[in-house]
Design a protein around this motif. Structure first.
Motif, PDB file in Angstrom:
ATOM      1  N   PHE A 120      28.083 -18.159  31.672  1.00 46.47           N
ATOM      2  CA  PHE A 120      28.063 -18.588  30.275  1.00 46.47           C
ATOM      3  C   PHE A 120      26.922 -19.572  30.025  1.00 46.47           C
ATOM      4  O   PHE A 120      26.212 -19.473  29.022  1.00 46.47           O
ATOM      5  CB  PHE A 120      29.420 -19.225  29.951  1.00 46.47           C
ATOM      6  CG  PHE A 120      29.568 -19.746  28.558  1.00 46.47           C
ATOM      7  CD1 PHE A 120      29.550 -18.900  27.474  1.00 46.47           C
ATOM      8  CD2 PHE A 120      29.750 -21.110  28.338  1.00 46.47           C
ATOM      9  CE1 PHE A 120      29.719 -19.380  26.187  1.00 46.47           C
ATOM     10  CE2 PHE A 120      29.917 -21.602  27.062  1.00 46.47           C
ATOM     11  CZ  PHE A 120      29.901 -20.731  25.983  1.00 46.47           C
ATOM     12  N   GLY A 121      26.700 -20.505  30.954  1.00 43.64           N
ATOM     13  CA  GLY A 121      25.653 -21.511  30.784  1.00 43.64           C
ATOM     14  C   GLY A 121      24.274 -20.898  30.674  1.00 43.64           C
ATOM     15  O   GLY A 121      23.435 -21.346  29.879  1.00 43.64           O
ATOM     16  N   THR A 122      24.000 -19.856  31.454  1.00 42.31           N
ATOM     17  CA  THR A 122      22.687 -19.208  31.400  1.00 42.31           C
ATOM     18  C   THR A 122      22.440 -18.595  30.025  1.00 42.31           C
ATOM     19  O   THR A 122      21.364 -18.748  29.439  1.00 42.31           O
ATOM     20  CB  THR A 122      22.602 -18.119  32.482  1.00 42.31           C
ATOM     21  OG1 THR A 122      22.788 -18.716  33.768  1.00 42.31           O
ATOM     22  CG2 THR A 122      21.260 -17.416  32.444  1.00 42.31           C
ATOM     23  N   VAL A 123      23.437 -17.917  29.503  1.00 40.02           N
ATOM     24  CA  VAL A 123      23.307 -17.286  28.187  1.00 40.02           C
ATOM     25  C   VAL A 123      23.178 -18.339  27.094  1.00 40.02           C
ATOM     26  O   VAL A 123      22.380 -18.192  26.151  1.00 40.02           O
ATOM     27  CB  VAL A 123      24.532 -16.380  27.912  1.00 40.02           C
ATOM     28  CG1 VAL A 123      24.524 -15.854  26.481  1.00 40.02           C
ATOM     29  CG2 VAL A 123      24.575 -15.237  28.904  1.00 40.02           C
ATOM     30  N   VAL A 124      23.934 -19.427  27.208  1.00 41.80           N
ATOM     31  CA  VAL A 124      23.938 -20.469  26.191  1.00 41.80           C
ATOM     32  C   VAL A 124      22.564 -21.127  26.078  1.00 41.80           C
ATOM     33  O   VAL A 124      22.071 -21.390  24.975  1.00 41.80           O
ATOM     34  CB  VAL A 124      25.029 -21.515  26.508  1.00 41.80           C
ATOM     35  CG1 VAL A 124      24.822 -22.789  25.719  1.00 41.80           C
ATOM     36  CG2 VAL A 124      26.402 -20.940  26.195  1.00 41.80           C
ATOM     37  N   ARG A 125      21.935 -21.424  27.212  1.00 44.00           N
ATOM     38  CA  ARG A 125      20.604 -22.051  27.153  1.00 44.00           C
ATOM     39  C   ARG A 125      19.607 -21.137  26.444  1.00 44.00           C
ATOM     40  O   ARG A 125      18.830 -21.587  25.584  1.00 44.00           O
ATOM     41  CB  ARG A 125      20.101 -22.370  28.556  1.00 44.00           C
ATOM     42  CG  ARG A 125      18.727 -23.058  28.538  1.00 44.00           C
ATOM     43  CD  ARG A 125      18.186 -23.292  29.918  1.00 44.00           C
ATOM     44  NE  ARG A 125      18.922 -24.281  30.670  1.00 44.00           N
ATOM     45  CZ  ARG A 125      18.781 -25.594  30.523  1.00 44.00           C
ATOM     46  NH1 ARG A 125      17.945 -26.073  29.601  1.00 44.00           N
ATOM     47  NH2 ARG A 125      19.466 -26.420  31.265  1.00 44.00           N
ATOM     48  N   GLU A 126      19.630 -19.866  26.784  1.00 36.31           N
ATOM     49  CA  GLU A 126      18.704 -18.927  26.144  1.00 36.31           C
ATOM     50  C   GLU A 126      18.986 -18.826  24.650  1.00 36.31           C
ATOM     51  O   GLU A 126      18.052 -18.730  23.836  1.00 36.31           O
ATOM     52  CB  GLU A 126      18.833 -17.557  26.807  1.00 36.31           C
ATOM     53  CG  GLU A 126      18.351 -17.540  28.257  1.00 36.31           C
ATOM     54  CD  GLU A 126      18.649 -16.226  28.957  1.00 36.31           C
ATOM     55  OE1 GLU A 126      19.343 -15.366  28.347  1.00 36.31           O
ATOM     56  OE2 GLU A 126      18.214 -16.060  30.109  1.00 36.31           O
ATOM     57  N   ARG A 127      20.272 -18.865  24.294  1.00 35.52           N
ATOM     58  CA  ARG A 127      20.615 -18.782  22.872  1.00 35.52           C
ATOM     59  C   ARG A 127      20.138 -20.018  22.122  1.00 35.52           C
ATOM     60  O   ARG A 127      19.601 -19.914  21.010  1.00 35.52           O
ATOM     61  CB  ARG A 127      22.127 -18.610  22.717  1.00 35.52           C
ATOM     62  CG  ARG A 127      22.570 -18.591  21.258  1.00 35.52           C
ATOM     63  CD  ARG A 127      23.988 -18.080  21.149  1.00 35.52           C
ATOM     64  NE  ARG A 127      24.059 -16.666  21.470  1.00 35.52           N
ATOM     65  CZ  ARG A 127      24.913 -16.114  22.308  1.00 35.52           C
ATOM     66  NH1 ARG A 127      25.808 -16.870  22.924  1.00 35.52           N
ATOM     67  NH2 ARG A 127      24.910 -14.819  22.528  1.00 35.52           N
ATOM     68  N   ALA A 128      20.349 -21.202  22.684  1.00 33.74           N
ATOM     69  CA  ALA A 128      19.888 -22.433  22.031  1.00 33.74           C
ATOM     70  C   ALA A 128      18.386 -22.385  21.806  1.00 33.74           C
ATOM     71  O   ALA A 128      17.896 -22.675  20.700  1.00 33.74           O
ATOM     72  CB  ALA A 128      20.267 -23.649  22.880  1.00 33.74           C
ATOM     73  N   ARG A 129      17.653 -21.994  22.846  1.00 38.50           N
ATOM     74  CA  ARG A 129      16.197 -21.942  22.727  1.00 38.50           C
ATOM     75  C   ARG A 129      15.774 -20.920  21.686  1.00 38.50           C
ATOM     76  O   ARG A 129      14.887 -21.182  20.850  1.00 38.50           O
ATOM     77  CB  ARG A 129      15.589 -21.605  24.091  1.00 38.50           C
ATOM     78  CG  ARG A 129      14.063 -21.614  24.110  1.00 38.50           C
ATOM     79  CD  ARG A 129      13.551 -21.191  25.485  1.00 38.50           C
ATOM     80  NE  ARG A 129      14.084 -22.087  26.510  1.00 38.50           N
ATOM     81  CZ  ARG A 129      14.527 -21.668  27.693  1.00 38.50           C
ATOM     82  NH1 ARG A 129      14.537 -20.370  27.981  1.00 38.50           N
ATOM     83  NH2 ARG A 129      14.971 -22.538  28.579  1.00 38.50           N
ATOM     84  N   GLY A 130      16.408 -19.751  21.703  1.00 36.34           N
ATOM     85  CA  GLY A 130      16.029 -18.702  20.766  1.00 36.34           C
ATOM     86  C   GLY A 130      16.315 -19.056  19.322  1.00 36.34           C
ATOM     87  O   GLY A 130      15.458 -18.854  18.436  1.00 36.34           O
ATOM     88  N   LEU A 131      17.489 -19.586  19.049  1.00 37.88           N
ATOM     89  CA  LEU A 131      17.839 -19.947  17.671  1.00 37.88           C
ATOM     90  C   LEU A 131      16.954 -21.077  17.151  1.00 37.88           C
ATOM     91  O   LEU A 131      16.482 -21.040  16.007  1.00 37.88           O
ATOM     92  CB  LEU A 131      19.312 -20.369  17.606  1.00 37.88           C
ATOM     93  CG  LEU A 131      20.348 -19.253  17.732  1.00 37.88           C
ATOM     94  CD1 LEU A 131      21.749 -19.844  17.878  1.00 37.88           C
ATOM     95  CD2 LEU A 131      20.302 -18.327  16.519  1.00 37.88           C
ATOM     96  N   LEU A 163      28.322 -17.507  18.191  1.00 39.28           N
ATOM     97  CA  LEU A 163      27.932 -16.498  19.168  1.00 39.28           C
ATOM     98  C   LEU A 163      28.377 -16.876  20.574  1.00 39.28           C
ATOM     99  O   LEU A 163      28.745 -16.001  21.375  1.00 39.28           O
ATOM    100  CB  LEU A 163      26.410 -16.290  19.117  1.00 39.28           C
ATOM    101  CG  LEU A 163      25.894 -15.729  17.790  1.00 39.28           C
ATOM    102  CD1 LEU A 163      24.370 -15.700  17.763  1.00 39.28           C
ATOM    103  CD2 LEU A 163      26.460 -14.337  17.527  1.00 39.28           C
ATOM    104  N   ASN A 164      28.362 -18.155  20.891  1.00 40.96           N
ATOM    105  CA  ASN A 164      28.871 -18.586  22.193  1.00 40.96           C
ATOM    106  C   ASN A 164      30.354 -18.253  22.322  1.00 40.96           C
ATOM    107  O   ASN A 164      30.814 -17.747  23.355  1.00 40.96           O
ATOM    108  CB  ASN A 164      28.665 -20.089  22.376  1.00 40.96           C
ATOM    109  CG  ASN A 164      27.210 -20.471  22.542  1.00 40.96           C
ATOM    110  OD1 ASN A 164      26.366 -19.617  22.844  1.00 40.96           O
ATOM    111  ND2 ASN A 164      26.908 -21.739  22.350  1.00 40.96           N
ATOM    112  N   LEU A 165      31.113 -18.568  21.277  1.00 40.01           N
ATOM    113  CA  LEU A 165      32.544 -18.282  21.300  1.00 40.01           C
ATOM    114  C   LEU A 165      32.798 -16.779  21.385  1.00 40.01           C
ATOM    115  O   LEU A 165      33.663 -16.320  22.146  1.00 40.01           O
ATOM    116  CB  LEU A 165      33.215 -18.844  20.049  1.00 40.01           C
ATOM    117  CG  LEU A 165      34.691 -18.484  19.880  1.00 40.01           C
ATOM    118  CD1 LEU A 165      35.535 -19.199  20.925  1.00 40.01           C
ATOM    119  CD2 LEU A 165      35.177 -18.830  18.479  1.00 40.01           C
TER     120      LEU A 165
END
Length: 424
Positions: A120-131, A163-165
């Motif tokens: 989950f942490g890997t996806v979350v970091r990429e999502r934060a950066r992308g958004l 999206l994280n949820l």
């Protein structure tokens, strides 16, 4: 008859500009356990009144002592639910006392494995950066050479939390917008901008968003999603819950409700609240950013301090199970007892210079995630999301500057930020 001391910390409109710190301070200093009236407000009926608990020590006592201060007797929001809805609300872990609460907590804890959290942490970091990159890029492109501005709530943090949820729960991409719709319905019901068109109940008054009738579509979706996960298991929480033999269908539905609302709104409220605090303290932000870029920053204390300053939840209610005493005040069995997290987090008896933003503050015994048996089950996931979000923000933005005053949710329950426009 008990009189209501000033100041009032019940009226949701009193939170439209942020935490009412002056009122909290007066209560802490002179009325730490204060009787508050519950007049009719915003179309919602009057209530019997409650005890407002504002000092840190007393808040912690109430939260830890579930035998005296029950979550089950009257549920956990200030306003009384319809008595007919209480059995329904008590299915939810949030509205249960030990030992039943502990059983459900252990069940859902099994879904949060270290491996799942790590992925989950890997996806979350990429999502934060992308958004963040997309929002800042669009704002700068639209603003010309002078830069631009963006509402980070509308363009970043709402989607980030949602999206994280959705990833955690395993909600299909095409149906993820429903999570935000349900969250706004339940959390934002006191705010005219968030509540949508009023829905009347049988008595002509506004329908309670916590009632079974108002949640029927959410529970139907939960049943369908669970059935899908039994046929097509995946690496997500709904798959784990759908296959757990201990859970009844009503319990699974209430878990979906709790994870959707609390899991979404904790980060949805805390992330922009933290950015607002950093924007108002530019020197602290510069120091944090320098540490992140140099690889020396410890984001852990930073996250805790931002949570202390901006707790996602403003208040939680308990009901006295029997006659007792709190801070010298007699509390009768059946009285509502309401703790105020934002006040406890700024109690001068516990926090040195509580209105100073100290990103290295330690210890930091804030109660933003509660305390005792009901301490937030997803606190570690919320902290992970916030840490990665703030880290990516500091990497991208040299400074945080407000382009307009923030807009806060009209609510005495959730410390929401409806709009936060930043100059980028």
């Amino acid at each position: 008859m008990r009189s209501s001391p000033v100041p009032d910390v019940f009226d949701p409109r009193g939170y439209a500009h942020g935490l009412p710190h002056a009122a909290y301070r007066r209560l802490r200093d002179h009325h730490p356990v204060a009787w508050q009236d519950e007049p009719e407000v915003l179309g919602w009926p009057a209530g019997p009144g409650f005890w407002a608990v504002t000092r840190h020590r007393d808040v912690v006592r109430v939260l830890k002592d579930s035998r005296t201060f029950s979550s089950c007797l009257g549920a956990t929001q200030i306003r009384d639910p319809d008595p007919a809805d209480l059995p329904f609300l008590r299915r939810m872990m949030l509205n249960q006392d030990p030992p039943g609460h502990g059983r459900l907590r252990r069940v859902v804890s099994r879904a949060f494995t270290p491996g799942r959290v790590g992925r989950f942490g890997t996806v979350v970091r990429e999502r934060a950066r992308g958004l963040l990159t997309a929002a800042v890029g669009a704002a700068r492109a639209g603003g010309g050479d002078g830069g631009g501005e963006c509402d980070v709530v509308a363009t970043v943090t709402d989607d980030y939390a949602l999206l994280n949820l959705a990833d955690l729960l395993g909600v299909p991409a095409g149906e993820r917008g429903l999570l935000l719709e349900w969250t706004r319905r339940v959390i934002g019901y006191q705010d005219p901008d968030e509540a949508g068109p009023p829905v009347s109940g049988p008595d002509g008054r506004p329908a309670d968003p916590r009632s079974p009738a108002m949640l029927r579509d959410m529970f139907g979706f939960a049943r369908e999603l669970a059935a899908h996960k039994r046929r097509h298991p995946a690496d997500d929480i709904m798959t784990v819950l759908a296959h757990d033999p201990e859970l009844t269908v009503p319990e699974l539905e209430m878990f979906f409700f709790l994870l959707t609302i609390a899991g979404n709104d904790t980060v949805r409220s805390a992330a922009p609240g933290g950015l607002l605090a950093l924007a108002r303290h530019p020197a602290a932000y510069r120091t944090l950013r320098a540490g992140v870029l140099a690889g020396t920053a410890d984001l852990g204390p930073c996250v805790e301090e931002l949570l202390r300053r901006h707790p996602p939840v403003l208040s939680f209610r308990r009901t006295a199970a029997y006659d007792t005493e709190l801070a010298g005040r007699p509390i009768a069995a059946g009285d509502k007892v309401v703790v105020f997290h934002g006040s406890a987090n700024h109690d001068e008896r516990v926090f040195t210079a509580p209105h100073r933003l100290d990103l290295s503050r330690t210890p930091n015994p804030h109660v933003s995630f509660g305390d005792g048996p009901h301490i937030c089950l997803g606190a570690h996931l919320a902290r992970l999301q916030l840490r990665l979000f703030y880290e990516e923000t500091t990497r991208l933005l040299p400074a945080l500057s407000l382009a307009a005053p923030p807009q806060h949710l009209v609510s005495n329950f959730i410390n929401g930020v409806k709009s936060l426009r930043l100059q980028v």
